[in-house]
Scaffold this active site. Structure first.
Site, mmCIF file in Angstrom:
data_model
loop_
_atom_site.group_PDB
_atom_site.id
_atom_site.type_symbol
_atom_site.label_atom_id
_atom_site.label_comp_id
_atom_site.label_asym_id
_atom_site.label_seq_id
_atom_site.Cartn_x
_atom_site.Cartn_y
_atom_site.Cartn_z
ATOM 1 N N SER A 67 29.407 31.799 51.111
ATOM 2 C CA SER A 67 28.655 30.539 51.091
ATOM 3 C C SER A 67 28.600 29.880 52.463
ATOM 4 C CB SER A 67 29.284 29.578 50.098
ATOM 5 O OG SER A 67 29.376 30.175 48.831
HETATM 6 N N1 SAH Z 1 33.158 31.519 46.464
HETATM 7 C C1 SAH Z 1 32.365 32.358 47.334
HETATM 8 C C2 SAH Z 1 30.892 32.317 47.083
HETATM 9 C C3 SAH Z 1 30.523 32.944 45.859
HETATM 10 S S1 SAH Z 1 28.949 33.681 45.633
HETATM 11 C C4 SAH Z 1 32.657 32.074 48.774
HETATM 12 O O1 SAH Z 1 33.731 31.726 49.076
HETATM 13 O O2 SAH Z 1 31.857 32.235 49.641
HETATM 14 C C5 SAH Z 1 29.062 33.716 43.878
HETATM 15 C C6 SAH Z 1 29.927 34.818 43.340
HETATM 16 O O3 SAH Z 1 30.077 34.581 41.953
HETATM 17 C C7 SAH Z 1 29.324 36.195 43.464
HETATM 18 O O4 SAH Z 1 30.220 37.038 44.108
HETATM 19 C C8 SAH Z 1 29.084 36.638 42.032
HETATM 20 O O5 SAH Z 1 29.261 38.025 41.820
HETATM 21 C C9 SAH Z 1 30.136 35.834 41.303
HETATM 22 N N2 SAH Z 1 29.884 35.610 39.875
HETATM 23 C C10 SAH Z 1 28.711 35.410 39.243
HETATM 24 N N3 SAH Z 1 28.897 35.229 37.926
HETATM 25 C C11 SAH Z 1 30.237 35.308 37.717
HETATM 26 C C12 SAH Z 1 31.054 35.216 36.558
HETATM 27 N N4 SAH Z 1 30.540 34.981 35.350
HETATM 28 N N5 SAH Z 1 32.383 35.361 36.719
HETATM 29 C C13 SAH Z 1 32.934 35.594 37.932
HETATM 30 N N6 SAH Z 1 32.202 35.711 39.054
HETATM 31 C C14 SAH Z 1 30.873 35.564 38.958
#
Ligand code: SAH
Length: 340
Positions: A67
């Site tokens: 992010s």
């Molecule tokens: N927290 C991250 C950004 C996350 S991007 C950072 O530090 O930069 C969002 C992430 O959520 C992705 O990797 C995606 O695969 C995950 N994701 C999506 N749906 C999810 C779910 N139901 N459970 C766990 N992870 C999920």
């Protein structure tokens, strides 16, 4: 200069910039962002310099990102993580945010993070270990359901756009817990929803600014390409109302009005023009509130206001209360679900 020194200097500049822009407000978030080496969480091919730009970095196109630092900082500030608080993150991706959480709560073992993509979860565990955060608990699975064995949590942060939150996840918040999630209603940008609980209910409101995240997947994910035609038509009709009335609404007020219109349109079959008029009148009656003035309560639909201004989701509704329209204490046996 050695690479760690170069990286540290880039971090210092990034943090200065985020402080000036108002994204970093606390000493705790500042220290964490000065400390965690974001470049160790970036995929191969991203230079140390690029890793400290205020940019999102794609990991899996459309599905996973590292992010944008400003949004990460904003969310950490709104979450209010503090030393000693057990914290759950949904959406580990690279593990960067989990490392920041570990710095803030002061002990990696207090941070639990779930990632739905197995290979990302494995890579995140490696990244965390390489950066010195091996104590962080990682798990591959559907985070929408939370992590019951580790519950309750004092803080829960969702880092993917959610259209719904599972009752399981909400139940895993402790009595003074705070949950923060980018919450999206159809056809609107995601808004940061901050919920907390008291003895009676789970409630809260919108904070910060509209954000863009990848969608939440899994059991509580949005069906691909899901569109609500009625909602779209209603938002168009709202646009016309605003023009006809020559109203000069701020972006924030406009989002609030649209949110009211979406809630009405989701719950009724009425023609778009009629729904738009009702939304417009309700919005004017409430004194043209900003998003921050809208109260959100998660409860059974039947307990929402008589106006039924609610985003109806699978197990419960996200009831919206505009100023002057508080839900009477004790809930709503007498509520009807029509009207406004
Ligand atoms: N927290 C991250 C950004 C996350 S991007 C950072 O530090 O930069 C969002 C992430 O959520 C992705 O990797 C995606 O695969 C995950 N994701 C999506 N749906 C999810 C779910 N139901 N459970 C766990 N992870 C999920």
């Amino acid at each position: 200069m050695t690479e760690p020194e170069v990286a540290s200097e880039f971090r210092r500049r990034l943090v200065e910039r985020l402080k000036r822009a108002g994204y970093i407000r606390s000493e705790a978030v500042e220290q964490a962002m000065l400390t965690v080496p974001r470049h160790l969480f970036a995929p191969p091919g991203v230079s140390v310099e690029e890793a400290y730009e205020d940019e999102v970095i794609s990991l899996v196109p459309g599905l996973a990102t590292l992010s944008q630092p400003s949004i990460v900082a904003l969310m950490l500030e709104e979450l209010g993580a503090r030393p000693g608080l057990k914290t759950l993150e949904i959406g580990t991706a690279s593990g960067y945010n989990a490392a920041l959480l570990a710095e803030i709560v002061g002990d990696g073992a207090l941070v639990c993070t779930i990632e739905i993509d197995r290979s990302l979860s494995r890579q995140a565990a490696r990244n965390l270990a390489a950066a010195g955060y091996e104590a962080v608990r990682t798990r591959a699975g559907d985070g929408a359901l939370g992590w019951p064995e580790e519950a309750p949590f004092a803080r829960i942060i969702v880092t993917a756009e959610a259209t719904d939150l599972s009752p399981n996840l909400l139940e895993q918040l402790d009595e003074t817990g705070v949950l923060l999630a980018p919450f999206s209603a159809p056809a609107l940008p995601a808004l940061l929803l901050r919920l907390s609980r008291d003895a009676a209910a789970i409630h809260g409101g919108f904070v910060g600014i509209p954000v863009a995240f990848v969608p939440l997947r899994g059991q509580y994910g949005q069906a691909p390409g899901e569109v609500f035609d009625g909602v779209r038509r209603t938002l168009w009709a709202v646009q016309h109302r605003v023009w006809e009335n020559g109203a000069a609404l701020t972006l924030d007020q406009r989002l609030t009005l649209d949110l009211v219109a979406v809630a009405l349109a989701e719950g009724a079959e009425s023609p778009a023009e009629q729904l738009a008029s009702r939304a417009w009148e309700a919005y004017l009656d409430a004194g043209q509130p900003d998003l921050a003035e809208v109260r959100v309560t998660v409860r059974p639909l039947a307990e929402c206001l008589p106006t039924a201004l609610a985003l109806r989701r699978r197990a419960h509704a996200f009831c919206l209360e505009l100023p002057g329209q508080r839900i009477p204490a004790g809930g709503g046996e007498s509520s009807s679900q029509e009207g406004l």
